[in-house]
Motif scaffolding. Sequence first.
Motif, PDB file in Angstrom:
ATOM      1  N   LEU A 132      -6.870  -0.569  -7.144  1.00 11.25           N
ATOM      2  CA  LEU A 132      -6.688   0.891  -7.101  1.00 11.25           C
ATOM      3  C   LEU A 132      -7.111   1.372  -5.726  1.00 11.25           C
ATOM      4  N   LYS A 133      -6.240   2.130  -5.080  1.00 15.61           N
ATOM      5  CA  LYS A 133      -6.501   2.525  -3.696  1.00 15.61           C
ATOM      6  C   LYS A 133      -6.402   4.032  -3.554  1.00 15.61           C
ATOM      7  N   SER A 134      -7.357   4.631  -2.854  1.00 17.32           N
ATOM      8  CA  SER A 134      -7.272   6.074  -2.629  1.00 17.32           C
ATOM      9  C   SER A 134      -5.998   6.351  -1.835  1.00 17.32           C
ATOM     10  N   GLY A 143     -12.346   2.551   0.014  1.00 17.30           N
ATOM     11  CA  GLY A 143     -11.804   3.440  -1.023  1.00 17.30           C
ATOM     12  C   GLY A 143     -10.938   2.664  -2.004  1.00 17.30           C
ATOM     13  N   GLN A 144     -11.418   1.493  -2.396  1.00 20.28           N
ATOM     14  CA  GLN A 144     -10.625   0.646  -3.303  1.00 20.28           C
ATOM     15  C   GLN A 144     -11.470   0.137  -4.464  1.00 20.28           C
ATOM     16  N   TRP A 145     -10.814  -0.045  -5.577  1.00 19.29           N
ATOM     17  CA  TRP A 145     -11.460  -0.612  -6.756  1.00 19.29           C
ATOM     18  C   TRP A 145     -10.588  -1.768  -7.258  1.00 19.29           C
ATOM     19  N   ALA A 177      -2.566   2.904  -8.283  1.00 12.05           N
ATOM     20  CA  ALA A 177      -2.918   1.644  -8.948  1.00 12.05           C
ATOM     21  C   ALA A 177      -1.769   0.668  -8.725  1.00 12.05           C
ATOM     22  N   GLU A 178      -2.102  -0.507  -8.239  1.00 12.63           N
ATOM     23  CA  GLU A 178      -1.062  -1.513  -7.983  1.00 12.63           C
ATOM     24  C   GLU A 178      -1.386  -2.782  -8.724  1.00 12.63           C
ATOM     25  N   GLN A 179      -0.360  -3.445  -9.186  1.00 14.12           N
ATOM     26  CA  GLN A 179      -0.567  -4.773  -9.751  1.00 14.12           C
ATOM     27  C   GLN A 179      -0.941  -5.708  -8.616  1.00 14.12           C
ATOM     28  N   MET A 180      -1.911  -6.592  -8.839  1.00  8.56           N
ATOM     29  CA  MET A 180      -2.275  -7.572  -7.811  1.00  8.56           C
ATOM     30  C   MET A 180      -1.099  -8.516  -7.613  1.00  8.56           C
ATOM     31  N   VAL A 181      -0.740  -8.740  -6.381  1.00  5.91           N
ATOM     32  CA  VAL A 181       0.380  -9.624  -6.064  1.00  5.91           C
ATOM     33  C   VAL A 181      -0.183 -11.022  -5.758  1.00  5.91           C
ATOM     34  N   PRO A 182       0.284 -12.043  -6.454  1.00  5.71           N
ATOM     35  CA  PRO A 182      -0.212 -13.401  -6.173  1.00  5.71           C
ATOM     36  C   PRO A 182       0.458 -13.955  -4.914  1.00  5.71           C
ATOM     37  N   ARG A 185       0.842 -15.555   1.414  1.00 10.73           N
ATOM     38  CA  ARG A 185       0.185 -15.163   2.656  1.00 10.73           C
ATOM     39  C   ARG A 185       0.531 -13.715   2.976  1.00 10.73           C
ATOM     40  N   GLU A 186      -0.223 -13.136   3.911  1.00  6.43           N
ATOM     41  CA  GLU A 186       0.051 -11.768   4.363  1.00  6.43           C
ATOM     42  C   GLU A 186       0.681 -11.836   5.742  1.00  6.43           C
ATOM     43  N   VAL A 187       1.773 -11.117   5.902  1.00  7.76           N
ATOM     44  CA  VAL A 187       2.497 -11.105   7.173  1.00  7.76           C
ATOM     45  C   VAL A 187       2.800  -9.650   7.543  1.00  7.76           C
ATOM     46  N   PHE A 251       3.268  -6.857   4.871  1.00  7.45           N
ATOM     47  CA  PHE A 251       3.916  -7.415   3.678  1.00  7.45           C
ATOM     48  C   PHE A 251       3.038  -8.456   3.005  1.00  7.45           C
ATOM     49  N   PHE A 252       3.313  -8.654   1.708  1.00  7.30           N
ATOM     50  CA  PHE A 252       2.845  -9.842   1.005  1.00  7.30           C
ATOM     51  C   PHE A 252       4.047 -10.771   0.934  1.00  7.30           C
ATOM     52  N   GLN A 253       3.841 -12.039   1.243  1.00  7.90           N
ATOM     53  CA  GLN A 253       4.922 -13.009   1.067  1.00  7.90           C
ATOM     54  C   GLN A 253       4.662 -13.787  -0.216  1.00  7.90           C
ATOM     55  N   VAL A 260       6.514  -4.997   0.475  1.00  4.06           N
ATOM     56  CA  VAL A 260       5.769  -4.160   1.419  1.00  4.06           C
ATOM     57  C   VAL A 260       4.401  -3.822   0.834  1.00  4.06           C
ATOM     58  N   ASN A 261       3.341  -4.008   1.619  1.00  7.78           N
ATOM     59  CA  ASN A 261       2.015  -3.522   1.232  1.00  7.78           C
ATOM     60  C   ASN A 261       1.822  -2.126   1.795  1.00  7.78           C
ATOM     61  N   GLU A 262       1.859  -1.998   3.124  1.00  5.17           N
ATOM     62  CA  GLU A 262       1.763  -0.642   3.668  1.00  5.17           C
ATOM     63  C   GLU A 262       2.475  -0.489   4.996  1.00  5.17           C
ATOM     64  N   ILE A 263       2.655   0.795   5.352  1.00  2.00           N
ATOM     65  CA  ILE A 263       3.381   1.154   6.571  1.00  2.00           C
ATOM     66  C   ILE A 263       2.404   1.858   7.501  1.00  2.00           C
TER      67      ILE A 263
HETATM   68  P1  AMP Z   1      -4.773  -2.400   2.061  1.00  2.00           P
HETATM   69  O1  AMP Z   1      -5.863  -1.427   2.357  1.00  2.00           O
HETATM   70  O2  AMP Z   1      -3.727  -1.869   1.163  1.00  2.00           O
HETATM   71  O3  AMP Z   1      -4.207  -3.045   3.284  1.00  2.00           O
HETATM   72  O4  AMP Z   1      -5.496  -3.597   1.270  1.00  2.00           O
HETATM   73  C1  AMP Z   1      -6.485  -4.402   1.875  1.00  2.00           C
HETATM   74  C2  AMP Z   1      -6.326  -5.842   1.426  1.00  2.00           C
HETATM   75  O5  AMP Z   1      -6.442  -5.944  -0.006  1.00  2.00           O
HETATM   76  C3  AMP Z   1      -4.950  -6.432   1.752  1.00  2.00           C
HETATM   77  O6  AMP Z   1      -4.902  -6.923   3.056  1.00  2.00           O
HETATM   78  C4  AMP Z   1      -4.828  -7.522   0.688  1.00  2.00           C
HETATM   79  O7  AMP Z   1      -5.538  -8.672   1.090  1.00  2.00           O
HETATM   80  C5  AMP Z   1      -5.520  -6.916  -0.507  1.00  2.00           C
HETATM   81  N1  AMP Z   1      -4.533  -6.243  -1.371  1.00  2.00           N
HETATM   82  C6  AMP Z   1      -4.129  -4.953  -1.276  1.00  2.00           C
HETATM   83  N2  AMP Z   1      -3.190  -4.668  -2.210  1.00  2.00           N
HETATM   84  C7  AMP Z   1      -2.974  -5.794  -2.907  1.00  2.00           C
HETATM   85  C8  AMP Z   1      -2.117  -6.165  -3.994  1.00  2.00           C
HETATM   86  N3  AMP Z   1      -1.299  -5.280  -4.587  1.00  2.00           N
HETATM   87  N4  AMP Z   1      -2.168  -7.444  -4.423  1.00  2.00           N
HETATM   88  C9  AMP Z   1      -2.991  -8.349  -3.861  1.00  2.00           C
HETATM   89  N5  AMP Z   1      -3.834  -8.065  -2.840  1.00  2.00           N
HETATM   90  C10 AMP Z   1      -3.841  -6.816  -2.370  1.00  2.00           C
END
Ligand code: AMP
Length: 383
Positions: A132-134, A143-145, A177-182, A185-187, A251-253, A260-263
């Motif tokens: 969960l991210k603010s 700001g994450q849970w 709230a996001e589902q954890m992505v398995p 790697r992160e790119v 991105f998450f690969q 996409v994780n964030e922009i």
């Molecule tokens: P963020 O602030 O969104 O960049 O998240 C920080 C870190 O938390 C990321 O670099 C990931 O390692 C991890 N993370 C964030 N969102 C997810 C997700 N939906 N699934 C798995 N790991 C995540």
Amino acid sequence: MNVLILGAGQLARMMALAAKPLNINVLAYDVGSEQVVDPLNLTQSFGDLNAGIELADNITAEFEHIAHDVLAICEASGKLQPNSQAIKTGGDRRLEKQLLEQQQVANAKHQIIESKADFDQALATLSLPLILKSALAGYDGKGQWRLKSLEQADDIWTDIEGFFAGGEQGVKHAVVAEQMVPFDREVSLVGMRDTQGNTKVYPLVENHHTNGVLTVTVAIENNEALQQQAQAMFDNVANALNYVGVLAIEFFQVGDQLLVNEIAPRVHNSGHWTQQGADTCQFENHIRAVAGLPLGSGNLVRPTAMINILGEDTVPNAILSVPSVSLHWYGKGKRPGRKMGHINVSASSNTELAERLSEVAEMLPSTAFADIQAYAKGLIGKL
Ligand code: AMP
């Protein structure tokens, strides 16, 4: 020509350094002191925001959490690039998710939470674990849970309620709230779009995080299919935002799919390697774009990696004796965890890069550069 940057941190500093050979002068608006300063000499002031806007031919930003009234004044001058909506989208996970959904760009399954009913809905429709991210002002894992089991739900909701109540008055706070992505790697992909709508990108890079903060980026030539997938998503997002400047997408690969994780609507930490590894670095390309100049190529000229220096104001001088190593300090005061500088390591082949990165990592104190040695060693034989 003068370019005014909203924000006076290391990104403004590196843009100022890159702009000099183009005869472009960079000024920076320090949102703390509300003064326009020289990003290379923060004590030199040029007056307030209005004075800076007057002096500027173009205005841009080095971060996305900028007060909306400041963005509005800058946009009204007709000089702001990227546009305020693009900057706001990068600073608000709600807008970011809406954009990704609207453009049908793959991202993690999610739910926007503004009330207890939304929270319950997230628990009912998403599968655990959740992150969960603010929506506002959250970065680098703050700001994450993390909700792993339903037993934690009450405590986390109490925490989130407190977070909503403690937020700035008059601002509608939310949590995504996001589902954890398995992920494997992160790119990330850093690219740029000019005022004519032309885009160019750098190669997709691999990012290694330590406790949620970027510590190492590795840039090598990629598998063409993955690069094309990332570029198509970049073009989609950049065109939808009518973007001008450098834009980064994290991105998450998962297998051969990117989510996409964030922009980030700005130059990005995962693009610092471009100073030594690309044809034209991201800082120069951002300035070129906002100044209406043609973009430089994002081609990789040699495999390059970057190591972040966090919370340290010295590193062993010996690293400079390793070939093709560059050290970039930001001139900031020391504070635990603060981004103080970075080290770029280049090589003539991927194999050499892995070995050289490991050599440099071994020279750094393992206390401050926790898991970097192990990560670098793991790249030997893999790159
Ligand atoms: P963020 O602030 O969104 O960049 O998240 C920080 C870190 O938390 C990321 O670099 C990931 O390692 C991890 N993370 C964030 N969102 C997810 C997700 N939906 N699934 C798995 N790991 C995540």
